[in-house]
Design a protein around this motif. Structure first.
Motif, PDB file in Angstrom:
ATOM      1  N   ALA B  40      36.518  40.444  41.475  1.00 36.03           N
ATOM      2  CA  ALA B  40      35.872  41.131  40.359  1.00 36.03           C
ATOM      3  C   ALA B  40      35.616  40.167  39.207  1.00 36.03           C
ATOM      4  N   TYR B  45      29.519  41.710  39.766  1.00 33.74           N
ATOM      5  CA  TYR B  45      29.078  42.862  40.544  1.00 33.74           C
ATOM      6  C   TYR B  45      28.333  43.866  39.677  1.00 33.74           C
ATOM      7  N   LEU B  47      28.669  47.100  40.592  1.00 30.71           N
ATOM      8  CA  LEU B  47      29.560  48.263  40.676  1.00 30.71           C
ATOM      9  C   LEU B  47      30.816  47.884  41.457  1.00 30.71           C
ATOM     10  N   ILE B  48      31.955  48.460  41.044  1.00 28.49           N
ATOM     11  CA  ILE B  48      33.199  48.261  41.788  1.00 28.49           C
ATOM     12  C   ILE B  48      33.748  49.624  42.190  1.00 28.49           C
ATOM     13  N   LEU B  50      37.026  51.301  43.580  1.00 28.53           N
ATOM     14  CA  LEU B  50      38.423  50.860  43.607  1.00 28.53           C
ATOM     15  C   LEU B  50      39.355  51.977  44.022  1.00 28.53           C
ATOM     16  N   LEU B  63      42.554  47.259  37.518  1.00 26.67           N
ATOM     17  CA  LEU B  63      41.530  47.685  36.567  1.00 26.67           C
ATOM     18  C   LEU B  63      41.858  47.200  35.160  1.00 26.67           C
ATOM     19  N   ARG B  67      39.549  44.551  33.049  1.00 24.50           N
ATOM     20  CA  ARG B  67      38.975  44.895  31.740  1.00 24.50           C
ATOM     21  C   ARG B  67      39.452  43.915  30.670  1.00 24.50           C
ATOM     22  N   THR B  73      31.667  45.506  34.405  1.00 23.01           N
ATOM     23  CA  THR B  73      31.086  46.242  35.530  1.00 23.01           C
ATOM     24  C   THR B  73      31.605  47.678  35.599  1.00 23.01           C
ATOM     25  N   VAL B  75      33.181  50.942  37.066  1.00 15.03           N
ATOM     26  CA  VAL B  75      34.188  51.086  38.120  1.00 15.03           C
ATOM     27  C   VAL B  75      34.326  52.553  38.499  1.00 15.03           C
ATOM     28  N   ILE B  77      36.797  54.979  40.665  1.00 21.06           N
ATOM     29  CA  ILE B  77      38.105  54.954  41.314  1.00 21.06           C
ATOM     30  C   ILE B  77      38.204  56.063  42.357  1.00 21.06           C
ATOM     31  N   ALA B  95      38.103  53.189  33.822  1.00 19.68           N
ATOM     32  CA  ALA B  95      37.228  53.578  34.920  1.00 19.68           C
ATOM     33  C   ALA B  95      36.082  54.426  34.372  1.00 19.68           C
TER      34      ALA B  95
END
Lengths: 224, 224
Positions: B40, B45, B47-48, B50, B63, B67, B73, B75, B77, B95
């Motif tokens: 990350a 990216y 989008l992630i 997670l 996370l 951050r 990006t 996120v 979850i 998130a």
DNA sequence: TCATTACTATGCGTATTCTAGTTGTTGAAG
DNA sequence: CTTCAACAACTAGAATACGCATAGTAATGA
């Protein structure tokens, strides 16, 4: 801007080379540590990208010896994600930045730009001389209101001149940073390209931005 | 569009990967928290995704650290339905959206699109260049009145170009985003696909919407 | 099996790069 | 003030590299 890439995996090496060349850098690739060390000491590079996992001489050793020999060029090291200790050793040995494999090529380009910027002194990254403004990120050049178009070589030469505005650049310096390794000394390409640049950036100017230093080379006027 | 999926269950991971790849995203999968964090921070990216239940480093921690390291990006979850507190912690930690397991893959895709749209800047999510309009949600493309049809690869390339209209995209960048990472250097697929796109979107146009930047790559014209 | 999609290979036209010859400038010596 | 040699500037065109189109082959999947 001339960059040395020391990387033994052919695929990775050629991928990096290509990406850097697309950004109009002059790139040399070397597949082993000993050779890389040799090149680093011979040619005055603007940046060295060094993989730490190399056959023969380990990357960290290459870096140490280069620094010991007085090579001041910024160095970016490449490591696998797991090799945390290698990375630390690399930074201790004098690396300026690192990147873990696998990486996005844009990441490498961005970091390369940052290192070149840092060593070049321009804080914002944008280069300006008189009303000519060059943005290395977008490769855009404007003169006053007007957008100017350049070929790859023209652009590479202009960027080099602007990064070194106020400094006299000899033809061999220019050749070393903008043209390829097997540069024929008895050619006048540089003169020709200076002429191309002047045609584009000196429109309606009484005194050229690029001064000729007779017997030495050229110098881009610096503001003030 | 590049998406990172951090998920330890192989079945779930490959299921998500396939679904996203069918939507022509480039997907990286990572099975543990520490590795995910590393990726990350390394790759930029779009989008992630997670999973919060991870071996080793917990998802929430991943996370938080990402951050803290400045990763912006979006996120999404993933939690089990029962783990309400985890979900809350995740949203607190930065998130942007959540999904409870088990979920319908359509749900994940829809939310992913929403997040990508939100971060993409365009308020409606609809991309437009001249009279070519692309709707990433429905994957519909129109040129004036006419509806245009594209294959998966064509569409992925067009979307990438349109999302980056006004920026020069080198072949390496295109290769990385639209095709997969270790790209064979000696191929002309990109050129061929650019040509396909031009055949479809430049009908009756005197100047192509896709400009060629010789020696570097291509750029989609931006309006104005 | 057949149709669609993805990719490869090749030849051609053209922009770029470079060479080489000519013209123009400069500055020092006569 | 000339003259001359050394150097730089300019120009045209040859060589090269690059992108484009086309057609053909491989992979995919219904």
């Amino acid at each position: 801007m001339r960059i040395l890439v020391v990387e033994d995996e052919p695929k990775v090496a050629s991928f990096i080379r290509r990406a850097l060349e697309e950004e109009s850098y002059a790139v040399d690739v070397c597949a082993d540590g000993a050779g890389g060390l040799d090149w680093a000491q011979t040619v005055n590079y603007d940046l060295i990208v060094l993989d730490l996992m190399l056959p023969g001489l380990p990357g960290v050793e290459v870096l140490k010896r280069a620094r010991a020999a007085g090579v001041k060029t910024p160095v970016m090291i490449l490591t696998a994600r797991s090799e945390v200790d290698q990375r630390v050793k690399g930074l201790d040995a004098g690396a300026d930045d690192y990147l873990t494999k696998p990486f996005a090529i844009e990441e490498l380009l961005a970091r390369a730009r940052a290192l070149l910027r840092r060593s070049g002194g321009a804080p914002s990254g944008i280069l300006q001389v008189d009303d000519v403004v060059l943005n290395p990120v977008t490769r855009e050049v404007t003169c006053g209101e007007q957008r100017l178009e350049f070929t790859t070589k023209e652009y590479a030469l202009l960027e080099y001149l602007m990064r070194n505005a106020g400094r006299v650049l000899t033809r061999s310096m220019i050749a070393e940073h903008v043209w390829d390794l097997d540069f024929d000394t008895f050619t006048n390409v540089i003169d020709v390209y200076i002429s191309y640049l002047r045609n584009k950036i000196d429109k309606g100017r009484e005194r050229s931005l690029i001064q000729t230093i007779r017997g030495s080379g050229y110098m881009m006027r610096s503001d003030g």
